[in-house]
Design a protein around this motif. Structure first.
Motif, short mmCIF file in Angstrom:
data_model
loop_
_atom_site.label_atom_id
_atom_site.label_comp_id
_atom_site.label_asym_id
_atom_site.label_seq_id
_atom_site.Cartn_x
_atom_site.Cartn_y
_atom_site.Cartn_z
N GLU A 287 0.84 -1.21 0.00
CA GLU A 287 0.00 0.00 0.00
C GLU A 287 0.87 1.25 0.00
OE1 GLU A 287 -3.25 0.52 -0.27
OE2 GLU A 287 -3.73 -1.61 -0.42
N PHE A 288 1.92 1.24 0.79
CA PHE A 288 2.83 2.40 0.84
C PHE A 288 3.45 2.66 -0.53
CE2 PHE A 288 7.39 3.53 1.14
CZ PHE A 288 7.25 4.87 1.50
N ASP A 289 3.98 1.62 -1.15
CA ASP A 289 4.66 1.81 -2.44
C ASP A 289 3.67 2.22 -3.52
OD1 ASP A 289 7.47 1.50 -3.54
OD2 ASP A 289 6.32 0.41 -5.05
N ASN A 290 2.45 1.73 -3.45
CA ASN A 290 1.44 2.12 -4.44
C ASN A 290 1.05 3.59 -4.29
OD1 ASN A 290 1.23 -0.32 -5.81
ND2 ASN A 290 -0.38 -1.11 -4.48
N LEU A 291 1.09 4.11 -3.08
CA LEU A 291 0.81 5.54 -2.88
C LEU A 291 1.91 6.40 -3.51
CD1 LEU A 291 -0.43 5.55 0.83
CD2 LEU A 291 -1.79 6.11 -1.19
N CYS A 292 3.13 5.90 -3.47
CA CYS A 292 4.25 6.63 -4.07
C CYS A 292 4.26 6.50 -5.59
CB CYS A 292 5.59 6.10 -3.53
SG CYS A 292 5.85 6.40 -1.77
N HIS A 293 3.67 5.39 -6.11
CA HIS A 293 3.74 5.11 -7.54
C HIS A 293 2.38 4.70 -8.11
CE1 HIS A 293 7.85 4.07 -5.92
NE2 HIS A 293 8.09 5.06 -6.72
#
Length: 418
Positions: A287-293
């Protein structure tokens, strides 16, 4: 903040100034600082500058001081001694910055080697699945050994920009590495850490069966498109079962990495007690990485703001202890965050030491120094700290191009042996 030009002879104790000269041509740690002693004034006046910038708003003007100005001879001796001390300190910092750059280069080289391995693994998974899984296990074991055995880990921002067509590769490497670090910090045993890393590396492998136009769509998916997209977790497990050597115990991690504690996830709408704890780790990082990308780059968040958004919007959906540990692990200022320091310089957080989260290493914007030679400084308690976080969109173009905060943010780990 308005600045005025004044003569060096007008500088007084309490004045906040900026030296209009290359950072390497004076002994002070920074070009901007508040003058604290007569010795500093003497050094400033010895630099043969036509003017310095004076910032009234940040200055303490007309402050009563009990500090008596030394006699001329004594002042020059004390100023010379202070200058020598400052130069030694600065040279030490310069050498440290050079070593940090060498560390970053070594880390980026290791990252690129991992990217090469991932490209090979993903291209072989269909034609040579046994070899692909074996190579994946070897890569994950190597990275996990670094993570597990390190007393203090340094999390580096990777400066190499990702290619659009390889965004999946960057994403799975990010999720794999960060999931293993998070698992270590949560106290998972070594075998589970490696299993989490391996599953995270393949958590989106099922997307290979999803049409590209759905994967790259920036608008909201239609109901049929969304239903098809949600099948990627099942497709991933089905594909990996064909390899025959992929660990069965990793299937639930891949299948459940989109399940939510409140039952709103997919594919099975599981609730908290039904979800594998290892899958919960990957879910938080994913979820964190999807928010960044996100697919729509205009909606991409900086790591700092992604953390804040994650904590505010995913309560009740992601394991709270795991979210809290991720924030602690990444630091208040994760690599990739643009910051303003207490001396008003702007920089980009490049790496975070797990033992010194509030004092990361920051690449500093300096118009007098070429970007490739820009100083990377270690913040130190009591000396220099972060004053605030800045949104990249708020930066002047010249600073934005210099710091180059990337749309593709990748991380890699290094064992800090210092």
């Amino acid at each position: 903040m308005v600045a005025a030009k004044i003569s060096p002879n007008q500088v007084k104790i309490g004045y906040f100034i900026q030296l209009p000269v290359n950072w390497l041509k004076h002994p002070f740690i920074t070009n901007k600082f508040k003058v604290a002693t007569y010795e500093q004034i003497a050094i400033i006046q010895s630099l043969a500058l036509e003017f310095v910038y004076f910032f009234p708003e940040k200055s303490t003007i007309n402050q009563d001081t009990t500090q008596a100005e030394p006699a001329e001879t004594e002042l020059q001796q004390q100023a010379a001694a202070l200058k020598l001390e400052l130069e030694r300190d600065k040279n030490t910092r310069i050498e440290l910055a050079k070593e940090q750059r060498r560390q970053i280069q070594r880390t980026e080289k290791a990252f690129e080697q991992s990217m090469v391995q991932i490209r090979n693994i993903m291209t072989k998974i269909g034609s040579r699945p046994l070899q692909a899984v074996d190579e994946a296990k070897q890569m994950i074991n190597q990275i996990a050994d670094t993570i597990v055995n390190a007393d203090a880990l340094v999390l580096h921002l990777i400066s190499q920009a990702g290619k659009d067509q390889e965004s999946l590769y960057y994403h799975v490497l990010n999720v794999s590495i960060l999931s293993m670090v998070l698992a270590k910090n949560l106290g998972f045993p070594e075998d589970d850490i490696k299993l989490i890393g391996l599953a995270a590396l393949f958590h989106d492998i099922g997307k290979l069966k999803i049409p590209t136009q759905i994967l790259r769509k920036t608008e909201d998916l239609t109901a049929p498109e969304l239903n098809l997209f949600k099948l990627h977790t099942k497709y991933g497990v089905e594909l990996l079962k064909l390899t025959e050597t992929f660990p069965i115990s990793a299937f639930d991690i891949i299948l459940q990495h989109h399940e939510m504690l409140d039952g709103t996830g997919y594919p099975a709408a599981l609730t908290a007690t039904q979800i594998d704890n290892k899958a919960k780790v990957v879910a938080v990082v994913n979820e964190f990485d999807n928010l960044c990308h996100p697919n729509d780059i205009s909606k991409a968040r900086s790591p700092h703001h992604a953390m804040s958004h994650l904590f505010k919007t995913m309560k009740g959906k992601l394991e709270p202890n795991y979210m809290a540990q991720l924030i602690k692990m990444m630091g208040v200022y994760p690599p990739g965050t643009v910051v303003m320091l207490t001396d008003q310089r702007v920089g980009l957080v490049m790496s975070v030491n797990s033992e010194k989260l509030l004092y990361p290493n920051v690449l500093i914007y300096d118009p007098h120094i070429p970007r490739l030679e820009a100083p990377v400084i270690s913040l130190e308690e009591g000396k220099l700290a972060i004053e605030k976080v800045i949104k990249p969109s708020a930066l002047p173009t010249v600073i934005l191009e210099y710091l180059n905060p990337r749309a593709q943010i990748s991380y890699y780990v290094q064992n800090d042996q210092n």
